[in-house]
Design an enzyme around this catalytic site. Structure first.
Site, mmCIF file in Angstrom:
data_model
loop_
_atom_site.group_PDB
_atom_site.id
_atom_site.type_symbol
_atom_site.label_atom_id
_atom_site.label_comp_id
_atom_site.label_asym_id
_atom_site.label_seq_id
_atom_site.Cartn_x
_atom_site.Cartn_y
_atom_site.Cartn_z
ATOM 1 N N ARG A 121 0.729 -1.364 0.004
ATOM 2 C CA ARG A 121 0.042 -0.148 -0.076
ATOM 3 C C ARG A 121 0.691 1.292 0.021
ATOM 4 N NH1 ARG A 121 -2.849 -2.595 4.085
ATOM 5 N NH2 ARG A 121 -4.516 -4.015 3.149
ATOM 6 N N LYS A 143 1.024 11.546 -10.703
ATOM 7 C CA LYS A 143 0.009 10.381 -11.317
ATOM 8 C C LYS A 143 0.654 9.232 -12.056
ATOM 9 C CE LYS A 143 -3.831 13.043 -13.861
ATOM 10 N NZ LYS A 143 -4.539 13.734 -14.860
ATOM 11 N N GLU A 185 4.635 18.236 -24.599
ATOM 12 C CA GLU A 185 4.097 18.604 -23.351
ATOM 13 C C GLU A 185 4.560 19.866 -22.916
ATOM 14 O OE1 GLU A 185 1.588 16.738 -22.144
ATOM 15 O OE2 GLU A 185 2.239 14.524 -22.197
ATOM 16 N N LYS A 227 3.814 23.027 -13.730
ATOM 17 C CA LYS A 227 3.104 21.751 -13.375
ATOM 18 C C LYS A 227 3.111 21.586 -11.829
ATOM 19 C CE LYS A 227 2.337 16.799 -13.977
ATOM 20 N NZ LYS A 227 2.154 15.920 -14.959
ATOM 21 N N GLU A 237 -6.753 16.145 -8.870
ATOM 22 C CA GLU A 237 -7.514 16.664 -9.859
ATOM 23 C C GLU A 237 -9.091 16.660 -9.584
ATOM 24 O OE1 GLU A 237 -6.520 13.920 -13.369
ATOM 25 O OE2 GLU A 237 -7.515 15.399 -14.850
ATOM 26 N N ARG A 241 -6.441 20.813 -11.858
ATOM 27 C CA ARG A 241 -5.411 20.152 -12.511
ATOM 28 C C ARG A 241 -5.824 19.575 -13.936
ATOM 29 N NH1 ARG A 241 -1.398 15.372 -10.025
ATOM 30 N NH2 ARG A 241 -0.479 14.997 -12.029
ATOM 31 N N ASN A 245 -4.448 18.265 -19.003
ATOM 32 C CA ASN A 245 -4.886 17.238 -20.024
ATOM 33 C C ASN A 245 -5.318 17.969 -21.137
ATOM 34 O OD1 ASN A 245 -6.954 14.637 -20.157
ATOM 35 N ND2 ASN A 245 -5.388 14.498 -18.738
ATOM 36 N N HIS A 248 -5.255 15.976 -24.655
ATOM 37 C CA HIS A 248 -5.131 14.584 -24.162
ATOM 38 C C HIS A 248 -6.530 14.026 -24.302
ATOM 39 C CE1 HIS A 248 -1.342 15.631 -22.506
ATOM 40 N NE2 HIS A 248 -1.152 14.389 -22.001
ATOM 41 N N HIS A 252 -5.217 10.773 -26.344
ATOM 42 C CA HIS A 252 -5.161 9.276 -25.888
ATOM 43 C C HIS A 252 -6.100 8.360 -26.783
ATOM 44 C CE1 HIS A 252 -4.272 10.385 -21.490
ATOM 45 N NE2 HIS A 252 -3.190 10.231 -22.003
ATOM 46 N N HIS A 264 3.244 9.172 -27.541
ATOM 47 C CA HIS A 264 2.430 10.131 -26.722
ATOM 48 C C HIS A 264 2.421 11.480 -27.149
ATOM 49 C CE1 HIS A 264 0.242 11.231 -23.411
ATOM 50 N NE2 HIS A 264 0.852 12.062 -22.868
HETATM 51 N N1 LIG Z 1 1.890 10.617 -15.305
HETATM 52 C C1 LIG Z 1 1.721 11.578 -15.990
HETATM 53 O O1 LIG Z 1 1.546 12.808 -15.522
HETATM 54 C C2 LIG Z 1 2.301 11.675 -17.430
HETATM 55 C C3 LIG Z 1 2.750 12.897 -18.344
HETATM 56 C C4 LIG Z 1 3.075 12.638 -19.459
HETATM 57 C C5 LIG Z 1 3.296 11.551 -20.079
HETATM 58 N N2 LIG Z 1 2.908 10.306 -19.382
HETATM 59 C C6 LIG Z 1 2.982 8.926 -19.977
HETATM 60 O O2 LIG Z 1 4.515 8.997 -20.410
HETATM 61 C C7 LIG Z 1 4.751 8.336 -21.536
HETATM 62 C C8 LIG Z 1 5.432 9.171 -22.451
HETATM 63 O O3 LIG Z 1 6.642 9.179 -22.173
HETATM 64 P P1 LIG Z 1 8.012 9.357 -22.958
HETATM 65 O O4 LIG Z 1 7.724 10.242 -24.112
HETATM 66 O O5 LIG Z 1 9.005 9.400 -22.135
HETATM 67 O O6 LIG Z 1 8.014 7.833 -23.643
HETATM 68 P P2 LIG Z 1 8.561 6.552 -23.312
HETATM 69 O O7 LIG Z 1 8.730 6.124 -21.823
HETATM 70 O O8 LIG Z 1 7.825 5.561 -23.959
HETATM 71 O O9 LIG Z 1 10.197 6.651 -23.968
HETATM 72 C C9 LIG Z 1 10.245 6.925 -25.160
HETATM 73 C C10 LIG Z 1 11.638 6.331 -25.742
HETATM 74 O O10 LIG Z 1 12.766 6.668 -25.265
HETATM 75 C C11 LIG Z 1 13.469 5.702 -24.687
HETATM 76 N N3 LIG Z 1 14.440 6.462 -23.597
HETATM 77 C C12 LIG Z 1 14.195 7.243 -22.534
HETATM 78 N N4 LIG Z 1 15.238 7.786 -21.996
HETATM 79 C C13 LIG Z 1 16.084 7.617 -22.829
HETATM 80 C C14 LIG Z 1 17.476 7.943 -22.877
HETATM 81 N N5 LIG Z 1 18.017 8.796 -21.779
HETATM 82 N N6 LIG Z 1 18.372 7.291 -23.960
HETATM 83 C C15 LIG Z 1 17.859 6.602 -24.739
HETATM 84 N N7 LIG Z 1 16.475 6.360 -25.015
HETATM 85 C C16 LIG Z 1 15.590 6.813 -23.814
HETATM 86 C C17 LIG Z 1 12.587 4.834 -23.928
HETATM 87 O O11 LIG Z 1 13.358 3.549 -23.803
HETATM 88 C C18 LIG Z 1 11.641 4.942 -25.123
HETATM 89 O O12 LIG Z 1 12.104 3.850 -26.072
HETATM 90 C C19 LIG Z 1 3.395 7.777 -22.036
HETATM 91 O O13 LIG Z 1 2.848 6.688 -21.399
HETATM 92 C C20 LIG Z 1 2.449 8.837 -21.307
HETATM 93 O O14 LIG Z 1 1.215 8.409 -21.113
HETATM 94 C C21 LIG Z 1 2.502 10.415 -18.248
HETATM 95 O O1 LIG Z 2 -0.746 15.416 -14.966
HETATM 96 C C1 LIG Z 2 -1.568 15.427 -15.349
HETATM 97 O O2 LIG Z 2 -2.589 15.766 -14.700
HETATM 98 C C2 LIG Z 2 -1.676 15.360 -16.745
HETATM 99 O O3 LIG Z 2 -2.876 15.175 -17.305
HETATM 100 C C3 LIG Z 2 -0.496 15.097 -17.661
HETATM 101 C C4 LIG Z 2 -0.595 14.539 -18.939
HETATM 102 O O4 LIG Z 2 0.382 15.218 -19.790
HETATM 103 C C5 LIG Z 2 -0.262 13.051 -18.797
HETATM 104 O O5 LIG Z 2 -0.366 12.313 -20.026
HETATM 105 C C6 LIG Z 2 -1.390 12.150 -18.043
HETATM 106 O O6 LIG Z 2 -0.860 11.010 -17.865
HETATM 107 C C7 LIG Z 2 -2.769 12.151 -18.580
HETATM 108 O O7 LIG Z 2 -3.530 11.712 -17.388
HETATM 109 P P1 LIG Z 2 -5.116 10.963 -17.568
HETATM 110 O O8 LIG Z 2 -5.657 11.257 -16.276
HETATM 111 O O9 LIG Z 2 -5.710 11.628 -18.642
HETATM 112 O O10 LIG Z 2 -4.702 9.556 -17.858
HETATM 113 ZN ZN LIG Z 3 0.641 13.821 -21.578
#
Ligand SMILES: NC(=O)c1ccc[n+]([C@@H]2O[C@H](COP(=O)([O-])OP(=O)(O)OC[C@H]3O[C@@H](n4cnc5c(N)ncnc54)[C@H](O)[C@@H]3O)[C@@H](O)[C@H]2O)c1
Ligand SMILES: O=C(O)C(=O)C[C@@H](O)[C@H](O)[C@H](O)COP(=O)(O)O
Ligand SMILES: [Zn+2]
Length: 360
Positions: A121, A143, A185, A227, A237, A241, A245, A248, A252, A264
């Site tokens: 947890r 998130k 982003e 952010k 959210e 927050r 999005n 998105h 998505h 993404h």
């Molecule tokens: N939680 C959130 O608030 C939030 C916000 C934005 C995006 N996201 C999520 O993040 C993901 C997108 O992130 P991303 O664009 O980093 O994609 P990703 O994590 O898929 O990475 C993209 C590619 O870059 C490679 N990579 C990463 N760092 C590297 C480095 N230093 N050297 C060489 N290769 C490297 C990875 O292995 C992958 O092949 C999506 O799943 C998206 O939904 C989440």
């Molecule tokens: O941090 C947030 O809140 C965001 O919405 C950031 C987005 O860039 C990110 O891709 C996030 O994962 C989207 O969230 P979701 O709740 O729509 O799945």
């Molecule tokens: Zn995003």
């Protein structure tokens, strides 16, 4: 901390620091906190060499370092992969005094955050993003989550890290197309809050997207700062927050339709273009700001169109957007530059009209 590091604190029940700079990874052992006996580094094969260096650097008399190498990119965000991590932790008797390190792009930090949130947890989490999207967005706001067959990020938790280390040196191996995808982003942050970002990109896109320049660092810091301010106000959210999005809802749906073969950032770029066109059609956004979306995204080689024939599939997937209420879609739109608002329950005909504007 060195003189050149930037520290941005996210306020809340458990405040945490986001540290940005060159070489900040050296702070990792200190940021793990006292009493940690085991750490699990979660990473993808692409970061294998760097993860091994990290393991060698951390391992010592008092710290046991475990590694979970997981599939790359979206293939990591699956329940089977989370279960693999839980298995590694279970077999190592991982306790609440131990810590998870998410070491990779946004997909890995989303997965690692979810694993840390769910194991016993909740165990300590330190995020070390290695991509642009990870540093400016995914790793910093708490998130966490994984995808299901029905859609993107449908299972997850809001779970704050203990710290986030954005070491700009880690970007030296990130491919150019991934840097540009991460800029979606950053552009989002520019349009919803910080127009200075847009000015910097427009002034010199090559410098802005080169991780060794002051321009790059400035846009990263502006996006992180935005952010952090938003998440400090509304971690779970409940309202504000939602502006994060922007782009998105459609983005998505495109990722899902493309079976995650689109980045993404690319999908969010199309989604922002769509949201801008929605704003134009409702009369809230002027042509200048809409055209600015197209020109900036073009300059970053990010897509701004999508095949018109896919509309019905996308509309069906958008119904599962987390912002939807009682079956009614809600979109983040702009009432002007840096003036985000929510468009409630738009008519399908309006949505389709906006979609036709970006249709290819
Ligand atoms: N939680 C959130 O608030 C939030 C916000 C934005 C995006 N996201 C999520 O993040 C993901 C997108 O992130 P991303 O664009 O980093 O994609 P990703 O994590 O898929 O990475 C993209 C590619 O870059 C490679 N990579 C990463 N760092 C590297 C480095 N230093 N050297 C060489 N290769 C490297 C990875 O292995 C992958 O092949 C999506 O799943 C998206 O939904 C989440
Ligand atoms: O941090 C947030 O809140 C965001 O919405 C950031 C987005 O860039 C990110 O891709 C996030 O994962 C989207 O969230 P979701 O709740 O729509 O799945
Ligand atoms: Zn995003």
């Amino acid at each position: 901390m060195t003189e050149t590091d930037t520290v941005i604190t996210v306020r809340g029940v458990d405040p945490y620091d986001i540290v940005i700079g060159s070489g900040v990874l050296s702070q990792l052992a200190d940021r793990l906190g006292p009493g940690v006996r085991k750490v699990l580094i979660i990473h993808a094969p692409t970061l294998g060499a760097k993860a091994n260096e990290l393991r060698d650097r951390l391992a010592g008399d008092t710290l046991e370092v475990l590694i979970a190498e997981v599939p790359d990119a979206e293939a990591a965000k699956r329940v089977e992969v989370a279960a693999f991590c839980w298995q590694v932790m279970g077999q190592a008797d991982f306790t609440r005094t131990d810590a998870v390190i998410g070491f990779g792009g946004g997909a890995i930090t989303d997965l690692a955050g979810f694993v840390a949130a769910t194991w016993l947890r909740g165990v300590r989490l330190v995020q070390v993003p290695t991509s642009v999207a990870g540093m400016v967005d995914a790793a910093i706001g708490g998130k966490t989550g994984i995808n299901t067959a029905e859609g993107k990020n449908l299972v997850g938790a809001f779970y704050a890290p203990a710290a986030v280390l954005c070491d700009l040196d880690l970007l030296d191996t990130l491919p150019r197309n991934e840097i540009l995808a991460g800029f979606a982003e950053i552009v989002k942050a520019g349009f919803i809050d910080s127009p200075e970002i847009l000015d910097i990109i427009e002034a010199d896109v090559d410098k802005a997207t080169d991780p060794t320049t002051p321009q790059f660092r400035r846009v990263v810091e502006l996006a992180v700062d935005m952010k952090a301010r938003v998440v400090s106000e509304d971690f779970t959210e409940q309202g504000l927050r939602e502006i994060l999005n922007y782009g998105h809802t459609l983005g998505h749906a495109i990722e899902h339709a493309e079976r995650y073969q689109w980045r993404h950032g690319a999908a969010v770029a199309v989604g922002m273009m769509f949201a801008a066109e929605l704003g134009r059609l409702t009369g809230s956004l002027g042509d200048d700001v809409v055209d600015r979306h197209r020109s900036i995204l073009d300059s970053l080689s990010l897509p701004t169109t999508y095949p018109v024939g896919r509309w019905n599939t996308l509309l069906a997937t958008m119904q599962r957007d987390k912002k939807a209420r009682a079956g009614m879609l809600r979109f983040i739109v702009l009432d002007g530059l840096a003036r985000p608002s929510v468009l409630q329950a738009p008519e399908t005909s309006l949505l389709f009209a906006a979609y036709q504007e970006i249709g290819s």
